[in-house]
Design an enzyme around this catalytic site. Structure first.
Site, PDB file in Angstrom:
ATOM      1  N   MET A  21       0.781  -1.162  -0.170  1.00 37.80           N
ATOM      2  CA  MET A  21      -0.025   0.075   0.104  1.00 37.80           C
ATOM      3  C   MET A  21       0.933   1.224  -0.067  1.00 37.80           C
ATOM      4  O   MET A  21       0.275   2.353   0.340  1.00 37.80           O
ATOM      5  CB  MET A  21      -0.993  -0.129   1.238  1.00 37.80           C
ATOM      6  CG  MET A  21      -1.977  -1.245   1.162  1.00 37.80           C
ATOM      7  SD  MET A  21      -3.332  -1.053   2.124  1.00 37.80           S
ATOM      8  CE  MET A  21      -2.898  -0.692   3.680  1.00 37.80           C
ATOM      9  N   GLY A  22       2.107   1.093  -0.350  1.00 37.68           N
ATOM     10  CA  GLY A  22       2.947   2.124  -0.517  1.00 37.68           C
ATOM     11  C   GLY A  22       3.492   2.680   0.920  1.00 37.68           C
ATOM     12  O   GLY A  22       3.499   1.956   1.704  1.00 37.68           O
ATOM     13  N   LEU A  24       6.770   2.836   1.526  1.00 37.83           N
ATOM     14  CA  LEU A  24       7.609   1.820   1.834  1.00 37.83           C
ATOM     15  C   LEU A  24       8.571   1.878   2.796  1.00 37.83           C
ATOM     16  O   LEU A  24       9.014   3.151   3.109  1.00 37.83           O
ATOM     17  CB  LEU A  24       8.422   1.207   0.446  1.00 37.83           C
ATOM     18  CG  LEU A  24       7.337   1.086  -0.692  1.00 37.83           C
ATOM     19  CD1 LEU A  24       8.072   0.703  -2.029  1.00 37.83           C
ATOM     20  CD2 LEU A  24       6.261   0.143  -0.487  1.00 37.83           C
ATOM     21  N   GLU A  26      11.955  -0.762   5.182  1.00 36.50           N
ATOM     22  CA  GLU A  26      12.718  -1.887   5.003  1.00 36.50           C
ATOM     23  C   GLU A  26      11.953  -3.304   4.784  1.00 36.50           C
ATOM     24  O   GLU A  26      12.598  -4.051   4.244  1.00 36.50           O
ATOM     25  CB  GLU A  26      13.848  -1.802   6.077  1.00 36.50           C
ATOM     26  CG  GLU A  26      15.155  -0.873   5.929  1.00 36.50           C
ATOM     27  CD  GLU A  26      15.821  -1.062   4.624  1.00 36.50           C
ATOM     28  OE1 GLU A  26      16.069  -2.332   4.363  1.00 36.50           O
ATOM     29  OE2 GLU A  26      16.068  -0.086   4.123  1.00 36.50           O
ATOM     30  N   GLY A  27      10.747  -3.234   5.632  1.00 37.71           N
ATOM     31  CA  GLY A  27      10.166  -4.428   5.825  1.00 37.71           C
ATOM     32  C   GLY A  27       9.731  -4.872   4.223  1.00 37.71           C
ATOM     33  O   GLY A  27       9.847  -6.147   3.637  1.00 37.71           O
ATOM     34  N   HIS A  28       9.090  -3.954   3.514  1.00 36.12           N
ATOM     35  CA  HIS A  28       8.401  -4.243   2.151  1.00 36.12           C
ATOM     36  C   HIS A  28       9.707  -4.530   1.346  1.00 36.12           C
ATOM     37  O   HIS A  28       9.926  -5.429   0.657  1.00 36.12           O
ATOM     38  CB  HIS A  28       8.151  -2.916   1.500  1.00 36.12           C
ATOM     39  CG  HIS A  28       6.948  -2.198   2.175  1.00 36.12           C
ATOM     40  ND1 HIS A  28       6.857  -1.192   2.908  1.00 36.12           N
ATOM     41  CD2 HIS A  28       5.436  -2.690   2.241  1.00 36.12           C
ATOM     42  CE1 HIS A  28       5.420  -1.037   3.409  1.00 36.12           C
ATOM     43  NE2 HIS A  28       4.911  -2.043   2.803  1.00 36.12           N
ATOM     44  N   ASP A 141       1.932  -8.931   9.502  1.00 40.18           N
ATOM     45  CA  ASP A 141       0.541  -9.120   8.982  1.00 40.18           C
ATOM     46  C   ASP A 141       0.213 -10.746   9.379  1.00 40.18           C
ATOM     47  O   ASP A 141      -0.151 -11.160   8.031  1.00 40.18           O
ATOM     48  CB  ASP A 141       0.154  -8.588   7.833  1.00 40.18           C
ATOM     49  CG  ASP A 141       0.273  -6.954   7.957  1.00 40.18           C
ATOM     50  OD1 ASP A 141      -0.386  -6.178   8.736  1.00 40.18           O
ATOM     51  OD2 ASP A 141       1.237  -6.344   7.535  1.00 40.18           O
ATOM     52  N   SER A 176       6.413  -0.484  10.156  1.00 46.21           N
ATOM     53  CA  SER A 176       5.079  -0.316   9.448  1.00 46.21           C
ATOM     54  C   SER A 176       5.045   0.943   9.142  1.00 46.21           C
ATOM     55  O   SER A 176       5.517   2.158   9.638  1.00 46.21           O
ATOM     56  CB  SER A 176       4.112  -0.477  10.874  1.00 46.21           C
ATOM     57  OG  SER A 176       2.816  -0.105  10.398  1.00 46.21           O
TER      58      SER A 176
HETATM   59  O1  PAF Z   1      -0.220  -5.778   3.512  1.00 45.68           O
HETATM   60  C1  PAF Z   1      -0.522  -4.919   2.809  1.00 45.68           C
HETATM   61  O2  PAF Z   1       0.026  -3.694   2.610  1.00 45.68           O
HETATM   62  C2  PAF Z   1      -2.021  -4.927   2.061  1.00 45.68           C
HETATM   63  O3  PAF Z   1      -2.977  -5.318   2.909  1.00 45.68           O
HETATM   64  C3  PAF Z   1      -1.834  -5.641   0.760  1.00 45.68           C
HETATM   65  C4  PAF Z   1      -1.753  -7.042   0.689  1.00 45.68           C
HETATM   66  C5  PAF Z   1      -1.036  -4.823  -0.133  1.00 45.68           C
HETATM   67  C6  PAF Z   1      -3.511  -5.665   0.255  1.00 45.68           C
HETATM   68  O4  PAF Z   1      -3.908  -4.336   0.031  1.00 45.68           O
END
Ligand code: PAF
Length: 279
Positions: A21-22, A24, A26-28, A141, A176
């Site tokens: 969901m942008g 961003l 380090e986790g992403h 999550d 987060s």
């Molecule tokens: O974890 C997230 O960022 C969101 O829940 C996801 C998986 C991109 C779905 O919108």
């Protein structure tokens, strides 16, 4: 996007996707390591999915910075970014949803009733639109990860899933996008979350396994300073997410708290084979 990725698939180019969901962190970015060597092209989606937010959630103020996100994505070798608008994804006559029945009910599902329906629906659509052959998600999550895993199995999707360990700040706080909301004081309080999870692991390793005792101890840590409002502390089977009264080997502890109006979640798996520290 589909026209483009169909063409890639015709050339046998396998796409690996990190849905986000942008905003961003380090986790992403660490999730791209999971795609390494397992696909031919790394892709990301950036979409703040309105249908997974409930009334009173932070949809309007959810942090956004697409230019910075794209720069970060380039820095980890991501070559394709799908960032649709809300109107494109949800035209006025949109009416089809995916519901992973049981796994969506407990934990966060109790407090955010349509949240996982929104997540499952958008993730399936992102898989379809990008035609990805693999996708990576973070384990912070945890319930979301289980919902997506179950949906992928139940609907026979040909997408290989990879799950990345939670990436943490130096004091253990799970990274987060929502950490941005925390004031300096709230940020200090937030460190009590990993501290309480660390304590659980130590207790479980030293033989304390009763759920009520574990919750009481965690509460004591979290409420040692004013400002942390506990939404839930649960011990569950990591597969079924069913409640476990004995906090033993393999049990997943999940927690959701509010700090200064910001909702934060975290979780940990109990392992007796040595207390692996979070940080
Ligand atoms: O974890 C997230 O960022 C969101 O829940 C996801 C998986 C991109 C779905 O919108």
């Amino acid at each position: 996007m589909s026209t483009f990725t169909d063409e890639l698939k015709r050339k046998d180019i396998r796409i690996g996707l990190v849905p986000t969901m942008g905003y961003l962190h380090e986790g992403h970015l660490s999730l791209f390591q999971l795609l390494e060597g397992r696909c031919d092209l790394k892709a990301a989606s950036i979409f703040v999915n309105p249908i997974q937010f409930g009334a009173g959630d932070d949809l309007d103020k959810y942090p956004r910075d697409e230019i910075r996100d794209v720069e970060l994505l380039e820095s980890v070798g991501c070559e394709l970014v799908f960032a649709p608008s809300s109107d494109e994804m949800y035209p006025a006559d949109f009416q089809t949803y995916v519901n992973v029945e049981e796994l969506s009910k407990p934990l966060c599902g109790k407090f955010r009733p349509d949240h996982f329906r929104g997540v499952a629906t958008i993730v399936l659509r992102l898989f379809n639109i990008t035609g990805c052959s693999m996708a990576a998600f973070g384990l912070k999550d945890y319930q979301q990860a289980r919902v997506i895993e179950q949906m992928t199995r139940d609907l026979n999707l040909s997408v290989e899933l990879a799950f990345g360990e939670t990436v943490r700040e130096s004091d253990g706080l799970a990274m987060s996008s929502r950490n941005k909301y925390l004031s300096k004081k709230d940020r200090e309080l937030a460190a009590l979350i990993p501290k309480s999870l660390e304590w659980v692991k130590e207790q479980a390793a030293s033989g304390v396994s009763n759920y009520s005792e574990i919750v009481a101890g965690m509460r004591e840590i979290l409420e040692s300073k004013p400002g942390v409002e506990i939404q839930y502390i649960e011990a569950v089977n990591p597969q079924t997410l069913e409640f476990q009264s004995e906090v033993g080997e393999g049990v997943q502890i999940l927690i959701a708290v509010y700090i200064g109006g910001t909702r934060l979640i975290d979780n940990v798996r109990i392992s007796m084979s040595g207390v692996k520290r979070l940080v």
